[in-house]
Design a protein around this motif. Structure first.
Motif, short mmCIF file in Angstrom:
data_model
loop_
_atom_site.label_atom_id
_atom_site.label_comp_id
_atom_site.label_asym_id
_atom_site.label_seq_id
_atom_site.Cartn_x
_atom_site.Cartn_y
_atom_site.Cartn_z
N LEU A 405 -15.36 -31.05 -45.92
CA LEU A 405 -14.12 -30.41 -46.37
C LEU A 405 -13.20 -31.42 -47.05
CD1 LEU A 405 -13.32 -28.11 -43.31
CD2 LEU A 405 -14.08 -27.39 -45.57
N LEU A 406 -13.16 -32.64 -46.50
CA LEU A 406 -12.31 -33.67 -47.10
C LEU A 406 -12.81 -34.03 -48.50
CD1 LEU A 406 -9.91 -35.54 -46.70
CD2 LEU A 406 -11.45 -37.18 -45.60
N LEU A 721 -7.45 -28.70 -36.95
CA LEU A 721 -7.24 -27.91 -35.74
C LEU A 721 -5.79 -27.48 -35.61
CD1 LEU A 721 -8.32 -26.74 -33.07
CD2 LEU A 721 -7.81 -28.94 -32.01
N TRP A 722 -4.86 -28.38 -35.91
CA TRP A 722 -3.44 -28.03 -35.80
C TRP A 722 -3.10 -26.88 -36.74
CZ3 TRP A 722 -0.34 -33.30 -35.76
CH2 TRP A 722 -0.85 -34.12 -34.74
N MET A 723 -3.58 -26.97 -37.96
CA MET A 723 -3.25 -25.93 -38.94
C MET A 723 -3.97 -24.63 -38.66
SD MET A 723 -0.93 -27.19 -40.72
CE MET A 723 -0.82 -25.83 -41.87
N VAL A 724 -5.16 -24.71 -38.07
CA VAL A 724 -5.86 -23.49 -37.67
C VAL A 724 -5.04 -22.74 -36.61
CG1 VAL A 724 -7.87 -22.64 -36.38
CG2 VAL A 724 -8.18 -24.22 -38.30
N PRO A 776 -4.42 -29.03 -44.73
CA PRO A 776 -5.68 -28.30 -44.91
C PRO A 776 -5.44 -26.90 -45.49
CG PRO A 776 -5.61 -29.33 -42.75
CD PRO A 776 -4.24 -29.47 -43.34
N TRP A 777 -6.39 -26.44 -46.28
CA TRP A 777 -6.28 -25.12 -46.90
C TRP A 777 -7.39 -24.19 -46.45
CZ3 TRP A 777 -9.56 -22.31 -50.09
CH2 TRP A 777 -9.02 -21.14 -50.63
N PHE A 778 -8.63 -24.64 -46.49
CA PHE A 778 -9.75 -23.72 -46.32
C PHE A 778 -9.79 -23.09 -44.93
CE2 PHE A 778 -14.20 -22.82 -45.19
CZ PHE A 778 -14.50 -21.89 -46.17
#
Length: 800
Positions: A405-406, A721-724, A776-778
């Motif tokens: 992903l990165l 994980l935080w953004m999820v 993160p976006w995806f």
């Protein structure tokens, strides 16, 4: 999904009428088995014989059996089995086949729907029976599947609908009426209610010794009609059926009050929010019918006399389930299951007695959580959401997934920089001297490992002639070879005559020892050493325990100390006569002038959170190597052969006139033996180079790292994980706050969601460029999609 079943017994036949949906109806008629009511009477006699003391009703009114010579337990178990066998045999009659099939299909449909869309409500069957003797039968034992719930309803309801009030926020107000305690003990009821004081605001009212009947009745009536209103009405004590009076309850010794007398006050309580009434007393069929007929939403009663201990055990279980935020229907079913499965030996047949009556238009009452607990209750994911977020959370913690992903995200950043022309303002002073295959050929070097010391000597000498002040050698010089003395002499001349700073490589080998520079090559008293490890995709930070400082970090420090504006009398310099290590002198200087903190970006230091996260194989908030920057803006490259043979041309092609003020790194690149110091070419670098295959050398990675140290260009990634989790909470909040709007405008909502996702992506790209933060976006977008798109899809299908 709601069904209504009316069962009418006329003479010796029964009419079953099932209604649902928009006018759908099924009817069936079959003979009523004459022996069924006889079996019920036999069961009731055995039931009363077993529970012959402490019943919550009047002994004379119930015809209590008191013989001590009968094994009432065995009789009761046998009578229950016979009653249920005959009852279910009758209900399996062929004339009811279509009715059973329809209800079973409804249960299966809800079960299938709960798999595709977790959290779906169960199907409900509202059952009304006439005459009253039919309502005494245990209809709750009729099974159509676990997703069909049977709830009772009176045959006659005069109120058109229930004026449903919202469930009270915060503690539920409970009015507990403790009636005549003769032969009973309400201590357990008080204990059970008081145990839930965190959720229930309980007010007691009951008879006080010496109080006359009229005053007590007035006090109870006024308490019921309290202007503040109640959520729950609870009664414990003796009660009995009384058709003309709608049932009656004993409120004091030899004092009763009928539901008819209480009805005006109960109507006021209902208008002020009364949701649920529980009569933990005997023979409450008349009471339930009367209260629902008045317009009350739901009433739980005991159809038969109930033993004091059974009533207490039932109440404890019911309250515990309500405290877990089960609705009344689920809580009552759970309490009955407890009596059946865990207390059947002690309290046989007790599970058959409780019944819940509800108005067909009502919503099953549920205690609402308060404060933080309330918020957490609202945000608790349903099974589908929990499964979805669990899978995505696990994916977000897998290093291979993170690296992939990165890679894709940094490639997107490179494209975004190119399209929006948001490139770095200027190139940094980093020059790579690449020892490539042509250099080895022209120097006739057959085995470049270890690297030829004469070649390095010539490069160091040439760099001194070109006025390079900071030189890093990205080769391990840990083993003795021929011509070490020549290389040492070149290094010493650079230090003594040109005041050059040299940074040499060190590395940790497998057993754990550090491979440092061989003493015959150089001394740490006048050169710096740096760890050449590259944590792939991440900057090697300062602060890892028991590790030398990173190689690129040392180059940045040396560059800072050689700048003209920093030249003072106390600044440390390499000195061949020094008795202390150059590293110690530099650290002492930082301690004296900067409080021990070198003048580089704070993000260059290892944070506590980043250090702790490595124990779960994560690199939270660990700055990344920003390959979205074009390589030509990070470093210039000069082949080693050109530096030695055509230095002026090499500088000119690199856009330089001299190496003064530059950080020069001698690196390996372009020959096979350097394979272990290379990585697959990142997608972002491939974009700038316009190639699909290739490798990135460790030296180029060091150049990017040195660039970040020199410029403070530290891109910090927010953990996936935080953004999820943030996306899950935000999506849940949208569902709770705007779910009705999604349902009202499904097509428009889909377009808004698509636009918001794209807008969030653009915001993430710009934050990376302008704020040096990788959001993160995806995975967060996938999380939001899994929360919201099922609702939008369902609503879209409904609208079409």
């Amino acid at each position: 999904m709601t069904y209504r079943l009316n069962v009418h017994k006329i003479d010796q036949s029964c009419l079953f009428e099932l209604n649902w949906g928009k006018g759908q109806r099924l009817t069936a008629s079959l003979a009523f088995p004459a022996q069924l009511m006889g079996l019920y009477d036999t069961w009731r006699r055995a039931y009363l014989g077993y529970y012959k003391q402490a019943l919550r009703g009047r002994v004379g009114a119930m015809g209590q059996v008191t013989s001590l010579d009968v094994n009432w337990h065995s009789n009761l178990v046998l009578a229950e089995a016979r009653l249920l066998s005959e009852f279910h045999k009758w209900l399996k009659h062929g004339d009811l086949f279509d009715l059973r099939v329809e209800l079973t299909k409804a249960s299966e449909k809800v079960a299938a729907g709960s798999t595709k869309s977790p959290g779906a409500v169960k199907a409900e069957l509202f059952l009304a029976c006439t005459p009253l003797e039919m309502a005494r039968l245990p209809w709750e034992t009729w099974e159509f599947g676990q997703h069909m719930q049977i709830v009772r309803s009176p045959a006659n309801i005069r109120s058109e609908t229930v004026d449903r009030k919202p469930f009270r926020r915060g503690k539920a107000r409970v009015l507990a009426i403790l009636g005549d305690e003769t032969g009973l003990n309400f201590e357990e009821e008080r204990n059970a209610l008081n145990a839930q004081k965190k959720l229930l605001d309980i007010h007691y009212v009951g008879w006080q010794p010496g109080e006359n009947a009229a005053a007590l009745k007035e006090r109870i009536c006024q308490a019921i009609a309290d202007p503040v209103g109640w959520d729950v009405l609870f009664f414990a004590g003796h009660s009995n059926e009384a058709a003309l009076l709608d049932g009656q309850v004993a409120i004091a010794p030899k004092t009763t009050i009928s539901i008819k007398e209480l009805s005006p006050y109960l109507k006021q309580a209902q208008r002020r929010g009364l949701q649920f009434a529980l009569f933990n007393s005997c023979s409450g069929l008349d009471i339930a019918n009367a209260l629902i007929n008045l317009g009350l939403s739901q009433v739980a009663i005991m159809r038969e006399p109930i033993h004091n201990e059974v009533a207490q055990a039932f109440l404890v279980q019911l309250l515990q389930r309500l405290a877990r935020y089960e609705n009344v229907q689920e809580a009552l079913l759970g309490a009955c299951q407890f009596l059946k499965l865990e207390q059947n030996l002690t309290y046989p047949s007790a599970y058959l007695v409780p019944s819940l009556f509800r108005h067909p238009e009502s919503v099953s009452y549920q205690v609402q959580p308060a404060g933080l607990r309330k918020a957490l209750q609202h945000f608790r994911p349903n099974p589908w959401e929990a499964a979805a977020i669990g899978v995505i959370a696990v994916l977000s913690l897998l290093p291979p997934v993170q690296d992939w992903l990165l890679s894709q995200r940094v490639w997107a950043q490179a494209v975004y920089r190119d399209v929006t022309t948001q490139l770095a303002p200027a190139a940094t002073p980093i020059v790579l001297v690449r020892i490539d295959d042509r250099t080895l050929q022209e120097r006739r070097i057959l085995r470049p490992s270890p690297i030829d010391r004469t070649l390095l000597t010539d490069i160091v000498t040439q760099l001194a002639a070109l006025e390079a002040k900071v030189v890093g050698i990205d080769y391990l010089l840990d083993r003795p070879t021929d011509n070490d003395a020549e290389l040492r002499q070149a290094l010493e001349q650079g230090v003594e005559q040109n005041q050059q700073w040299f940074v040499l490589a060190t590395k940790r080998n497998d057993p754990g020892d550090w491979l440092t520079v061989y003493p015959d090559v150089a001394s740490t008293n006048w050169v710096l050493t740096g760890d050449i490890r590259v944590p792939w995709w991440h900057v090697h930070l300062r602060g890892w325990s028991e590790r030398p400082l990173p190689f690129s970090y040392q180059l940045a420090i040396a560059h800072y100390l050689t700048q003209p504006e920093h030249q003072t009398s106390d600044i440390p310099r390499p000195n061949l006569q020094s008795q202390k290590s150059l590293q110690a002198l530099v650290e002492g200087y930082w301690e004296a002038t900067h409080g021990g903190q070198p003048p580089l970006s704070e993000r260059a230091n290892l944070s506590i959170l980043t250090n702790l996260s490595r124990w779960i194989y994560q690199r939270w908030l660990h700055p990344i190597l920003d390959f979205s920057l074009p390589p030509e803006q990070v470093y210039k490259t000069i082949p080693a052969w050109q530096l030695l043979q055509e230095p002026n041309r090499g500088l000119q092609e690199a856009g330089l006139s001299t190496l003064q003020g530059q950080v020069v790194i001698v690196i390996a690149g372009g020959y096979d033996e350097v394979g272990e110091d290379t990585w697959p070419l990142p997608s972002a670098v491939a974009y700038w180079r316009d190639q699909t295959v290739g490798v990135l050398s460790g030296g180029e990675a060091h150049a990017y790292m040195a660039h970040h140290f020199l410029t403070g260009h530290m891109v910090v990634p927010i953990p996936d994980l935080w953004m999820v989790l943030a996306a899950a909470l935000g999506s849940k909040a949208l569902l709770l706050g705007l779910g009705h709007q999604f349902k009202r405008y499904p097509v428009r909502s889909r377009w808004i969601f698509a636009g918001a996702t794209a807008g969030y992506g653009l915001l993430c790209l710009q934050l990376y460029v302008g704020g040096l933060v990788l959001v993160p976006w995806f995975l967060p977008s996938a999380t939001a999609s899994l929360y919201l798109l099922p609702l939008l899809r369902n609503n879209y299908h409904e609208s079409t």
